[in-house]
Enzyme design. Structure first.
Site, PDB file in Angstrom:
ATOM      1  CB  CYS A 324     -59.836  18.171 -15.955  1.00 44.87           C
ATOM      2  SG  CYS A 324     -60.290  19.625 -15.007  1.00 44.87           S
ATOM      3  CB  SER A 325     -57.742  13.851 -17.607  1.00 49.36           C
ATOM      4  OG  SER A 325     -56.707  14.037 -16.669  1.00 49.36           O
TER       5      SER A 325
END
Length: 382
Positions: A324-325
């Site tokens: 997600c990052s």
């Protein structure tokens, strides 16, 4: 292809897809409608609720609220609980290795006037129980700590955390996205007030998730509308994905013990082989970790380079940091929290197993990893 990034996205179990496909075409009714097609949809929705509740041994299916993603469930749990109980206390606690979908709502609430404490972990990712015991007070409305971390695989001491929180604090939220279906969870026995679950991590379709809310927990809606899901998450339910989540939860519960043993054997073999590479290190707890999870760091090379080389040259998919990052190219906050320097955190690789992985993958991956590391170090300026 050898796929080793099930923590980011898992294939839908073919049995689950066969079950829930009917809700894309034939059984397409709205669960809120009162005619027969709607009533049939409502029945499918409630059966899914029962199956998800059974997986985590919830008191009642009514304690399960369906959402559209684990991020949404985390926001509902954190923002909804904090805002609803603001008069009782404005102190929040989060561990230093939480997922970004937990960290960011906490930081938003801090900007809105809540007090936020970030609890440290040790070098293996285990929560500092002594710090937590000191930090929790009568003003503490919510503590959020994951059951297991998806980057380093460490499983937290859930019951000890619950005891500490409930001796003085109010509610405990745990993100079980990486852990549900991988390790046994009993929300009643373990003393969990709110628990986040994800469909895709169970082998179900994307687009569905759930939040367990224990009886008596007061929570505010963060998405008002037509009043679906106890008025806490309005919007027409994604019946295809929710029905699939329920079926995936049923298989996960029935086959958990067998699959845990199978995946752990593959994981252990993978760890043994990869650690024969010079200057390779296991991250996370060596034993108290998810059975399908192996995470490493390699000195003097970048995790992104390893990922791209394994994919393009060998057809092997792994992760580096959180999916997600990962596009930020910043070092993982999880790896920094366990004490790694920036340059060490950049050399991380995460491998997460699924049902299609076998022991035959181990020598293939180990050989490709050794060749990749040797190649990258030969051209590295470090």
């Amino acid at each position: 292809m050898v796929y080793l990034d099930h923590a980011a996205a898992s294939p839908v179990d073919p049995r689950v897809l066969a079950f829930c496909s009917r809700y894309l075409a034939g059984d397409y009714g709205n669960p809120s409608a009162l005619y027969s097609l709607g009533l049939s949809a409502r029945q499918a929705l409630e059966e899914a609720r029962e199956r998800v509740a059974a997986l985590i041994h919830a008191e009642s299916p009514k304690s399960i609220v369906f959402t559209g993603s684990a991020t949404e469930s985390n926001n509902l749990a954190i923002r909804g609980t904090a805002l609803r109980n603001r008069k009782e206390g404005t102190h929040l606690i989060v561990s230093a290795i939480e997922h970004i979908s937990v960290m960011n709502p906490m930081k938003d609430l801090q900007k809105a006037g809540f007090d936020l404490t970030v609890a440290p972990v040790d070098g293996e990712g285990v929560i500092d129980a002594a710090f937590l015991e000191e930090a929790v007070s009568a003003e503490t409305t919510l503590v959020s700590i994951n059951v297991a971390n998806d980057e380093i695989g460490t499983v937290e001491p859930v019951r000890e955390i619950s005891r500490i929180v409930h001796e003085q604090g109010r509610y405990l939220h745990m993100n079980a996205t990486a852990a549900a279906g991988r390790v046994p969870i009993d929300v009643v026995r373990d003393g969990i007030d709110l628990l986040t679950l994800s469909s895709n991590d169970l082998g179900g379709p994307r687009g569905a998730a759930a939040l367990y809310i224990a009886p008596g927990v007061r929570i505010a809606s963060v998405m008002p509308g037509g009043g679906q899901e106890r008025g806490l998450r309005s919007g027409t339910e994604n019946l295809f994905a929710i029905a699939g989540m329920g079926e995936a939860a049923r298989y996960a519960g029935a086959e958990m013990a067998e699959e845990m043993a199978r995946e752990q054997a593959i994981r252990d073999a993978l760890v043994r082989e990869v650690l024969t590479i010079d200057e390779s290190y296991l991250t996370g707890h060596p034993t108290d970790r998810l059975p399908n999870h192996a995470s490493f760091r390699f000195s003097r090379i970048e995790g992104e380079s390893i990922l791209l080389n394994l994919d393009t040259l060998f057809g092997i998919q792994v992760a580096t940091g959180s999916a997600c990052s990962s596009r930020t190219l910043e070092p993982s906050h999880v790896l920094l929290a366990i004490g790694l320097a920036h340059e060490e955190a950049h050399g991380s690789v995460v491998m997460s197993l699924g049902r299609q992985n076998t022991q035959a993958d181990v020598p293939v991956v180990a050989d490709a990893m050794a060749r990749t590391v040797e190649r990258l170090r030969s051209i590295s300026p470090l």
